[in-house]
Design a protein around this motif. Structure first.
Motif, mmCIF file in Angstrom:
data_model
loop_
_atom_site.group_PDB
_atom_site.id
_atom_site.type_symbol
_atom_site.label_atom_id
_atom_site.label_comp_id
_atom_site.label_asym_id
_atom_site.label_seq_id
_atom_site.Cartn_x
_atom_site.Cartn_y
_atom_site.Cartn_z
ATOM 1 N N ASP A 58 1.555 -36.313 13.920
ATOM 2 C CA ASP A 58 2.711 -37.196 13.969
ATOM 3 C C ASP A 58 3.610 -37.036 12.741
ATOM 4 O O ASP A 58 4.769 -37.424 12.756
ATOM 5 C CB ASP A 58 2.237 -38.645 14.086
ATOM 6 C CG ASP A 58 3.402 -39.603 14.209
ATOM 7 O OD1 ASP A 58 4.186 -39.429 15.150
ATOM 8 O OD2 ASP A 58 3.555 -40.498 13.348
ATOM 9 N N LEU A 59 3.077 -36.440 11.675
ATOM 10 C CA LEU A 59 3.892 -36.232 10.476
ATOM 11 C C LEU A 59 5.067 -35.317 10.800
ATOM 12 O O LEU A 59 4.961 -34.427 11.644
ATOM 13 C CB LEU A 59 3.056 -35.585 9.363
ATOM 14 C CG LEU A 59 1.894 -36.386 8.771
ATOM 15 C CD1 LEU A 59 1.185 -35.552 7.721
ATOM 16 C CD2 LEU A 59 2.371 -37.683 8.160
ATOM 17 N N GLY A 60 6.178 -35.539 10.095
ATOM 18 C CA GLY A 60 7.302 -34.636 10.264
ATOM 19 C C GLY A 60 6.929 -33.228 9.843
ATOM 20 O O GLY A 60 7.416 -32.243 10.390
ATOM 21 N N HIS A 61 6.073 -33.130 8.839
ATOM 22 C CA HIS A 61 5.597 -31.836 8.347
ATOM 23 C C HIS A 61 4.074 -31.853 8.321
ATOM 24 O O HIS A 61 3.473 -32.123 7.281
ATOM 25 C CB HIS A 61 6.130 -31.571 6.937
ATOM 26 C CG HIS A 61 7.603 -31.365 6.890
ATOM 27 N ND1 HIS A 61 8.186 -30.131 7.072
ATOM 28 C CD2 HIS A 61 8.614 -32.237 6.709
ATOM 29 C CE1 HIS A 61 9.499 -30.257 7.000
ATOM 30 N NE2 HIS A 61 9.783 -31.521 6.788
#
Lengths: 286, 244
Positions: A68-71
């Motif tokens: 779910d992290l952007g990166h």
């Protein structure tokens, strides 16, 4: 009165409540595994599946959280720092340690090293407690969101995690055919589960009543659940399917004796708690 | 990228305007007189001539009596930072009330409040969100992993997940400009002079005077975040009522 506001976003999607669900489930399973191994030894046969599932479920949850992290590939940034004011930073370290303790406990239990397993299991209990409550605290930390900013949130999540774990253990023992051997004692599990669901529903009722007596934000937050976008999920899935129907099975002497109905009740409770987590996370953002 | 060029070049409308007025003055009076006058002329934005670039507490006052809802601030911000479609670092909320013929229309320009106690900073697990000594709350894009918790923690909806960079993004008071003593892009663009930017620690700055003398409001003051965007003549429906 008409309002034009061009900017409002819903930042957290289904992955976060799913992670909350899995993380709580893992903590609950660990608690049950320890309890069934050392305190309620009548159920010792159920301890091992719970202990094995716990780290697997946690790994799935943490995987989802990372995705779910952007990166996702920058997740190591979380591991090279500690931010004492951030519940998420505490959670990162907590879950990492809990995962190792949890997996080690399952390993020791399978190998049958009971003395060592007991030490590790007891050491893991506070970690499991913190793992189950911190996700609630993470939301409660945000003072701008009335639906989340309540001292009840960690406890709601803790009870929810024990409920899901117990429901899953019941379901698994029926599937694995371990239920018959336990006879009457097995239905005691269902009865315990039912009372925990009562406690959960009571907490939700108190939460909503307090919100309805609060300021504009609090009232708006409660109304999102009661008659807003998430009212169908709240009333039909969380309350009716997730609590009323299973309770009518588990509190009825005849119905609760039927394993088929018992497994339906357990499955519905799992769905109900998942709906609870989803609704809390999504409705809180409105 | 072209963006950095813009930063270095500083095509600043306020400065151009100043230049124009000086030229006009030169035409009207003699070179010597005009030169003397221009040297002592109070500049339109005192911030550009601010005494210090250190020890500041940067703040903005927005006079809603002057705001005409032209959205120049939103547009200038978009171009300053190449903000993608659908998300805004700076925007204007509009509120209509009453029934004909007794009606009113109000505007609330919005941006990051640069809180003294920012909830976004509190929840950040990597320390990417920080607060500078001059009060600017900023995101370190290198450190940000895109967990989005700061976005939900912000009580003002000032943050968003950048659609292409996949990190938290928001207004940073144009720190690349203010570090060189130039006002933020939105302040520069505002044709009504509704936005006044400056140093609260400097008692002679326009923003200090306004904040001290006028009746001011901040958004959701009950949360204890101590916002440093101050509104003059704020309509209560704009910040309360329908919360967002």
């Amino acid at each position: 009165m008409t309002s034009y506001d061009i900017f409002h976003n819903i930042a957290l999607n289904w992955m976060i409540p799913t992670y909350f669900f899995l993380g709580g489930l893992s903590a609950g399973l660990f608690f049950i595994a320890v309890a069934f191994t050392y305190w309620k030894t009548d159920y010792k046969t159920l301890a091992q599946p719970a202990a094995i599932l716990s780290p697997l479920v946690l790994a799935a949850g943490m995987g989802l959280l990372t995705m779910d992290l952007g990166h996702p590939l920058k997740f190591w940034r979380l591991m090279v720092t500690f931010q004492p004011s951030s519940a998420a930073s505490w959670g990162t370290w907590l879950l990492s340690i809990f995962f190792m303790v949890n997996a080690y406990f399952a390993y020791l239990l399978i190998k049958g090293e009971d003395a060592k397993a007991k030490r590790i299991g007891y050491a893991g209990l506070p970690l499991a407690f913190c793992g189950a409550t911190y996700t609630g605290f993470l939301l409660a930390q945000m003072q701008g969101r009335a639906l989340w900013h309540t001292a009840l949130m960690p406890w709601l999540f803790l009870v929810g995690s024990v409920i899901t774990a117990l429901a899953l253990v019941i379901l698994i023992s029926i599937v694995l055919g371990k239920a018959e051997a336990l006879k009457d004692k097995f239905f005691l599990l269902g009865r315990t589960l039912a009372w925990l669901v009562v406690l959960e529903v009571a907490m939700i009722a108190i939460e909503i009543l307090v919100l309805l007596n609060g300021g504009t934000d609090a009232i708006a937050g409660a109304k999102v659940l009661l008659k807003g976008n998430y009212s169908f999920l709240f009333w039909v899935v969380e309350i009716f399917l997730g609590a009323v129907v299973p309770l009518s099975i588990l509190f009825n002497r005849d119905r609760s004796r039927k394993l088929s109905l018992q497994s339906i009740a357990a499955a519905l409770i799992l769905i109900g708690i998942f709906a609870m987590r989803f609704i809390v996370v999504m409705a809180g953002q409105i | 990228m072209g963006k950095t060029k813009v930063k270095e070049g500083m095509p600043d409308v306020a400065q151009e305007r100043k230049g124009l007025s000086r030229r006009d003055l030169l035409k009207m009076s003699g070179v010597a007189v005009a030169g003397a006058v221009a040297a002592t002329l109070p500049t339109k934005d005192a911030f550009a001539n601010a005494k210090h670039l250190t020890g500041r507490r940067l703040a903005m006052a927005i006079d809603l009596d002057k705001c005409t809802g032209c959205h120049a601030c939103s547009v200038s911000c978009k171009s300053e930072f190449d903000v993608p479609l659908g998300v805004w670092r700076s925007w204007v909320k509009v509120e209509e009330k009453g029934t004909y013929p007794n009606t009113g229309r109000f505007f609330l320009p919005r941006l990051c409040n640069h809180c003294d106690d920012p909830p976004c900073k509190k929840v950040c697990p990597t320390g990417a969100t920080g607060r500078r000594d001059d009060g600017i709350v900023k995101v370190d894009e290198k450190k940000c992993v895109g967990c989005k918790l700061c976005i939900v923690a912000c009580p003002y909806d000032a943050r968003f997940s950048h659609p292409t960079k996949k990190v938290a993004n928001k207004c940073d008071f144009c720190r690349h400009r203010v570090d060189k003593g130039v006002v933020p892009s939105c302040v520069n663009a505002c044709p009504a002079n509704a936005r006044i930017f400056g140093d609260l620690n400097d008692p002679d700055s326009d923003v200090s005077k306004l904040v001290s003398r006028k009746a001011i409001q901040t958004l959701r003051p009950e949360l204890g975040t101590e916002p440093h965007v101050f509104y003059i003549s704020a309509e209560k429906l704009l910040e309360g009522g329908e919360r967002r």
